[in-house]
Design an enzyme around this catalytic site. Structure first.
Site, PDB file in Angstrom:
ATOM      1  N   HIS A  16       0.873  -1.198   0.000  1.00 58.01           N
ATOM      2  CA  HIS A  16       0.000   0.000   0.000  1.00 58.01           C
ATOM      3  C   HIS A  16       0.895   1.228   0.000  1.00 58.01           C
ATOM      4  O   HIS A  16       1.457   1.602   1.030  1.00 58.01           O
ATOM      5  CB  HIS A  16      -0.913   0.020   1.234  1.00 58.01           C
ATOM      6  CG  HIS A  16      -1.888   1.160   1.220  1.00 58.01           C
ATOM      7  ND1 HIS A  16      -3.245   0.969   1.361  1.00 58.01           N
ATOM      8  CD2 HIS A  16      -1.723   2.500   1.081  1.00 58.01           C
ATOM      9  CE1 HIS A  16      -3.866   2.135   1.306  1.00 58.01           C
ATOM     10  NE2 HIS A  16      -2.952   3.086   1.153  1.00 58.01           N
ATOM     11  N   HIS A  18       1.566   5.356  -1.639  1.00 59.67           N
ATOM     12  CA  HIS A  18       1.210   6.549  -2.432  1.00 59.67           C
ATOM     13  C   HIS A  18       2.500   7.161  -2.968  1.00 59.67           C
ATOM     14  O   HIS A  18       3.341   7.605  -2.192  1.00 59.67           O
ATOM     15  CB  HIS A  18       0.495   7.576  -1.555  1.00 59.67           C
ATOM     16  CG  HIS A  18      -0.797   7.073  -0.994  1.00 59.67           C
ATOM     17  ND1 HIS A  18      -2.004   7.182  -1.662  1.00 59.67           N
ATOM     18  CD2 HIS A  18      -1.065   6.416   0.159  1.00 59.67           C
ATOM     19  CE1 HIS A  18      -2.955   6.627  -0.928  1.00 59.67           C
ATOM     20  NE2 HIS A  18      -2.425   6.154   0.177  1.00 59.67           N
ATOM     21  N   LEU A  19       2.622   7.193  -4.283  1.00 61.59           N
ATOM     22  CA  LEU A  19       3.829   7.758  -4.896  1.00 61.59           C
ATOM     23  C   LEU A  19       3.609   9.146  -5.465  1.00 61.59           C
ATOM     24  O   LEU A  19       4.574   9.798  -5.874  1.00 61.59           O
ATOM     25  CB  LEU A  19       4.333   6.850  -6.022  1.00 61.59           C
ATOM     26  CG  LEU A  19       5.097   5.594  -5.628  1.00 61.59           C
ATOM     27  CD1 LEU A  19       5.517   4.838  -6.883  1.00 61.59           C
ATOM     28  CD2 LEU A  19       6.311   5.927  -4.773  1.00 61.59           C
ATOM     29  N   ARG A  20       2.326   9.595  -5.530  1.00 59.57           N
ATOM     30  CA  ARG A  20       2.023  10.881  -6.200  1.00 59.57           C
ATOM     31  C   ARG A  20       2.523  10.830  -7.647  1.00 59.57           C
ATOM     32  O   ARG A  20       2.589   9.775  -8.242  1.00 59.57           O
ATOM     33  CB  ARG A  20       2.605  12.065  -5.421  1.00 59.57           C
ATOM     34  CG  ARG A  20       2.347  12.051  -3.917  1.00 59.57           C
ATOM     35  CD  ARG A  20       0.885  11.941  -3.547  1.00 59.57           C
ATOM     36  NE  ARG A  20       0.682  12.109  -2.103  1.00 59.57           N
ATOM     37  CZ  ARG A  20      -0.328  11.572  -1.431  1.00 59.57           C
ATOM     38  NH1 ARG A  20      -1.221  10.798  -2.035  1.00 59.57           N
ATOM     39  NH2 ARG A  20      -0.468  11.798  -0.143  1.00 59.57           N
ATOM     40  N   ASN A  44      -5.005   7.252  -6.204  1.00 61.61           N
ATOM     41  CA  ASN A  44      -5.720   8.503  -5.883  1.00 61.61           C
ATOM     42  C   ASN A  44      -4.933   9.733  -6.331  1.00 61.61           C
ATOM     43  O   ASN A  44      -4.629  10.628  -5.547  1.00 61.61           O
ATOM     44  CB  ASN A  44      -6.080   8.579  -4.389  1.00 61.61           C
ATOM     45  CG  ASN A  44      -4.869   8.578  -3.472  1.00 61.61           C
ATOM     46  OD1 ASN A  44      -3.815   8.041  -3.812  1.00 61.61           O
ATOM     47  ND2 ASN A  44      -5.012   9.173  -2.303  1.00 61.61           N
ATOM     48  N   LYS A 104      -9.266  -0.288  -6.187  1.00 61.55           N
ATOM     49  CA  LYS A 104      -9.328   0.329  -4.868  1.00 61.55           C
ATOM     50  C   LYS A 104     -10.651   1.035  -4.631  1.00 61.55           C
ATOM     51  O   LYS A 104     -11.054   1.891  -5.411  1.00 61.55           O
ATOM     52  CB  LYS A 104      -8.172   1.341  -4.737  1.00 61.55           C
ATOM     53  CG  LYS A 104      -8.139   2.101  -3.419  1.00 61.55           C
ATOM     54  CD  LYS A 104      -7.713   1.230  -2.263  1.00 61.55           C
ATOM     55  CE  LYS A 104      -7.896   1.942  -0.920  1.00 61.55           C
ATOM     56  NZ  LYS A 104      -6.715   2.705  -0.520  1.00 61.55           N
ATOM     57  N   HIS A 141     -10.473   1.084   1.416  1.00 62.31           N
ATOM     58  CA  HIS A 141     -10.301   2.064   2.490  1.00 62.31           C
ATOM     59  C   HIS A 141     -11.540   1.905   3.360  1.00 62.31           C
ATOM     60  O   HIS A 141     -12.623   2.329   2.982  1.00 62.31           O
ATOM     61  CB  HIS A 141     -10.186   3.485   1.942  1.00 62.31           C
ATOM     62  CG  HIS A 141      -9.945   4.493   3.028  1.00 62.31           C
ATOM     63  ND1 HIS A 141      -8.745   5.140   3.203  1.00 62.31           N
ATOM     64  CD2 HIS A 141     -10.747   4.922   4.034  1.00 62.31           C
ATOM     65  CE1 HIS A 141      -8.818   5.927   4.268  1.00 62.31           C
ATOM     66  NE2 HIS A 141     -10.031   5.825   4.788  1.00 62.31           N
ATOM     67  N   HIS A 179      -4.790  -0.789   5.689  1.00 59.70           N
ATOM     68  CA  HIS A 179      -4.387  -0.016   6.879  1.00 59.70           C
ATOM     69  C   HIS A 179      -5.391  -0.124   8.029  1.00 59.70           C
ATOM     70  O   HIS A 179      -5.979   0.861   8.450  1.00 59.70           O
ATOM     71  CB  HIS A 179      -4.102   1.448   6.534  1.00 59.70           C
ATOM     72  CG  HIS A 179      -5.068   2.121   5.598  1.00 59.70           C
ATOM     73  ND1 HIS A 179      -6.428   2.109   5.783  1.00 59.70           N
ATOM     74  CD2 HIS A 179      -4.860   2.826   4.457  1.00 59.70           C
ATOM     75  CE1 HIS A 179      -7.001   2.783   4.806  1.00 59.70           C
ATOM     76  NE2 HIS A 179      -6.072   3.222   3.989  1.00 59.70           N
ATOM     77  N   LEU A 224      -5.408   9.072   7.846  1.00 58.84           N
ATOM     78  CA  LEU A 224      -6.683   8.358   7.870  1.00 58.84           C
ATOM     79  C   LEU A 224      -6.450   6.917   7.439  1.00 58.84           C
ATOM     80  O   LEU A 224      -5.681   6.692   6.502  1.00 58.84           O
ATOM     81  CB  LEU A 224      -7.695   9.045   6.941  1.00 58.84           C
ATOM     82  CG  LEU A 224      -8.212  10.385   7.485  1.00 58.84           C
ATOM     83  CD1 LEU A 224      -8.996  11.124   6.432  1.00 58.84           C
ATOM     84  CD2 LEU A 224      -9.060  10.165   8.742  1.00 58.84           C
ATOM     85  N   ASP A 252       1.261   2.567   3.579  1.00 60.22           N
ATOM     86  CA  ASP A 252       0.417   3.750   3.400  1.00 60.22           C
ATOM     87  C   ASP A 252       1.250   5.022   3.514  1.00 60.22           C
ATOM     88  O   ASP A 252       0.763   6.044   3.983  1.00 60.22           O
ATOM     89  CB  ASP A 252      -0.757   3.770   4.399  1.00 60.22           C
ATOM     90  CG  ASP A 252      -1.813   4.799   4.010  1.00 60.22           C
ATOM     91  OD1 ASP A 252      -1.839   5.246   2.840  1.00 60.22           O
ATOM     92  OD2 ASP A 252      -2.612   5.169   4.891  1.00 60.22           O
ATOM     93  N   HIS A 256       2.808  14.541   1.866  1.00 63.03           N
ATOM     94  CA  HIS A 256       2.205  15.857   1.613  1.00 63.03           C
ATOM     95  C   HIS A 256       3.259  16.888   1.999  1.00 63.03           C
ATOM     96  O   HIS A 256       4.019  16.666   2.951  1.00 63.03           O
ATOM     97  CB  HIS A 256       0.971  16.084   2.496  1.00 63.03           C
ATOM     98  CG  HIS A 256      -0.191  15.197   2.171  1.00 63.03           C
ATOM     99  ND1 HIS A 256      -1.089  15.478   1.167  1.00 63.03           N
ATOM    100  CD2 HIS A 256      -0.605  14.039   2.715  1.00 63.03           C
ATOM    101  CE1 HIS A 256      -2.013  14.524   1.118  1.00 63.03           C
ATOM    102  NE2 HIS A 256      -1.737  13.626   2.047  1.00 63.03           N
ATOM    103  N   ALA A 268      -4.474  14.716   5.467  1.00 63.64           N
ATOM    104  CA  ALA A 268      -4.246  13.416   6.108  1.00 63.64           C
ATOM    105  C   ALA A 268      -3.165  12.672   5.341  1.00 63.64           C
ATOM    106  O   ALA A 268      -3.213  12.600   4.112  1.00 63.64           O
ATOM    107  CB  ALA A 268      -5.538  12.602   6.103  1.00 63.64           C
TER     108      ALA A 268
HETATM  109  C1  NCD Z   1      -3.695   9.007   1.961  1.00 65.94           C
HETATM  110  C2  NCD Z   1      -3.181  10.049   0.975  1.00 65.94           C
HETATM  111  O1  NCD Z   1      -2.660  11.088   1.420  1.00 65.94           O
HETATM  112  O2  NCD Z   1      -3.262   9.841  -0.239  1.00 65.94           O
HETATM  113  N1  NCD Z   1      -3.798   9.613   3.258  1.00 65.94           N
HETATM  114  C3  NCD Z   1      -3.821   8.966   4.450  1.00 65.94           C
HETATM  115  O3  NCD Z   1      -4.023   9.629   5.478  1.00 65.94           O
HETATM  116  N2  NCD Z   1      -3.604   7.692   4.539  1.00 65.94           N
HETATM  117  C4  NCD Z   1      -4.974   8.440   1.484  1.00 65.94           C
HETATM  118  C5  NCD Z   1      -5.400   7.199   2.230  1.00 65.94           C
HETATM  119  O4  NCD Z   1      -4.836   6.129   2.050  1.00 65.94           O
HETATM  120  O5  NCD Z   1      -6.335   7.304   3.038  1.00 65.94           O
HETATM  121 ZN    ZN Z   2      -3.393   5.050   1.561  1.00 63.58          ZN
END
Ligand code: NCD
Ligand code: ZN
Length: 348
Positions: A16, A18-20, A44, A104, A141, A179, A224, A252, A256, A268
């Protein structure tokens, strides 16, 4: 007894992540690719990755953003972002592509970039049926979004109102409950059929909700699903270290910029990719279960996703090091988890 100073394990995967995109991805990708052989890449983005074609293009961007020394060493496992409109033929295209490994479910409004998510799960039943038929896992999620429901109860209520009917209605669908943060989720996954598994983050293993309010409000501990009470953290530790194949590593890690975190409506997401396996190792060591780390980090997830286990290894050494205070983030600054603190294990 000698305390363990160094140990080797099969190279882990991150199920899990997030690479943006673009320059931000360029900044964070090497941290993950250095440690993990593969990662399930969250869809996302803005706009979200809703088609196989978008997933293929995103995958190409990830592969070309890899630094030379990590080329051919990291495989992005792509996901589609489920919407009310996702149609069965798109699921078939995803399956046939060979590069999409899951779809997802973000309940609309649940978290960062989830506005295009699912408004009512029953609208997705045709897509879920196609996923069940084509053996395409659903990644969830697991939080309801009703603002009248207490934020600390949203995972528990999601289990009753969304997850339970989905598992009953689609008994062969493989589901990754992402998560997880509560005792209720641990109990539910443990009792459910083997089609249901769960990922656990390093931050939910390390902290309870007091971390968010330690001496003031601490936005870098806000994610989150939000951190929960200590007894929930202890349930997660028992799940991760207990030897069950149903629980596995998913960081996860969700970067940011500092400005978006330290904000009157802060985003989050907690960034952990800079020290992911080391942070997990510390949590397992504190639980007296370092010998269980390899199954959790390197076997259980691969088995659930029906991927071959990795054949290379990594070595962790007891060599305390200081986590940087900040990381460059595409002209911005990123505050990593445990910034400035000492972590006991170091991946060589
Ligand atoms: C994630 C994100 O920033 O893309 N944020 C998080 O708090 N985990 C999105 C997600 O997995 O809920
Ligand atoms: Zn996530």
């Amino acid at each position: 007894m000698n305390t363990l100073q160094e140990f080797t394990l099969t190279r882990p995967d991150d199920f899990h992540l997030h690479l943006r995109d673009d320059a931000q991805m360029q900044a964070v990708l090497p941290f993950s690719a250095r440690q993990f052989a593969r990662a399930i890449i969250m869809p996302n983005l803005k706009p979200p990755v809703v088609t196989t074609a978008l997933a293929a293009a995103y995958r190409d961007r990830i592969l070309s953003a890899l630094p030379d020394e990590l080329k051919n060493r990291f495989e992005p496992l792509m996901t589609l972002y489920l919407t009310d409109e996702t149609a069965p033929p798109e699921i078939l295209r995803a399956k046939n592509s060979g590069i999409v490994r899951g779809v997802k479910l973000y309940p609309a409004g649940a978290t960062t970039n989830s506005a295009a998510g699912v408004t009512d799960i029953t609208r997705c039943y045709a897509a879920l049926e196609a996923m069940e038929k084509n053996d395409m896992p659903l990644l969830v999620h697991g939080e309801v979004t009703d603002p009248s429901i207490d934020i600390f109860d949203r995972e528990k209520i999601f289990i009753d109102t969304v997850l339970t009917p989905v598992i009953r209605g689609f008994p062969s669908l493989r589901v990754a409950f992402e998560h997880i943060t509560t005792q209720e989720a641990v109990d539910f996954v443990t009792a459910a059929p083997d089609t249901l598994a769960a990922t656990i983050t390093a931050h939910h293993l390390r902290y309870n909700r007091n971390a968010i309010f330690q001496g003031g409000i601490r936005p870098h501990y806000y994610c989150l699903p939000v951190l929960k009470r200590e007894h929930h953290r202890q349930a997660l530790i028992r799940a991760a270290t207990g030897g069950s194949k149903k629980f596995f590593l998913g960081t996860d890690s969700a970067p940011h910029s500092r400005a978006l975190k330290e904000n009157d409506c802060g985003c989050a997401g907690i960034f952990t990719a800079h020290a992911a396996i080391e942070l997990y190792a510390e949590a397992f060591e504190q639980a007296g279960a370092l010998d269980r780390l390899e199954a959790f980090a390197s076997f259980n997830g691969a088995d659930f996703y029906r991927l071959p286990r990795n054949s290379t290894q990594i070595t962790l050494r007891k060599a305390p090091w200081q986590i940087p205070e900040r990381i460059h983030f595409a002209g911005d600054v990123l505050i990593p988890l445990a910034a400035g603190e000492i972590v006991g294990w170091k991946m060589l």
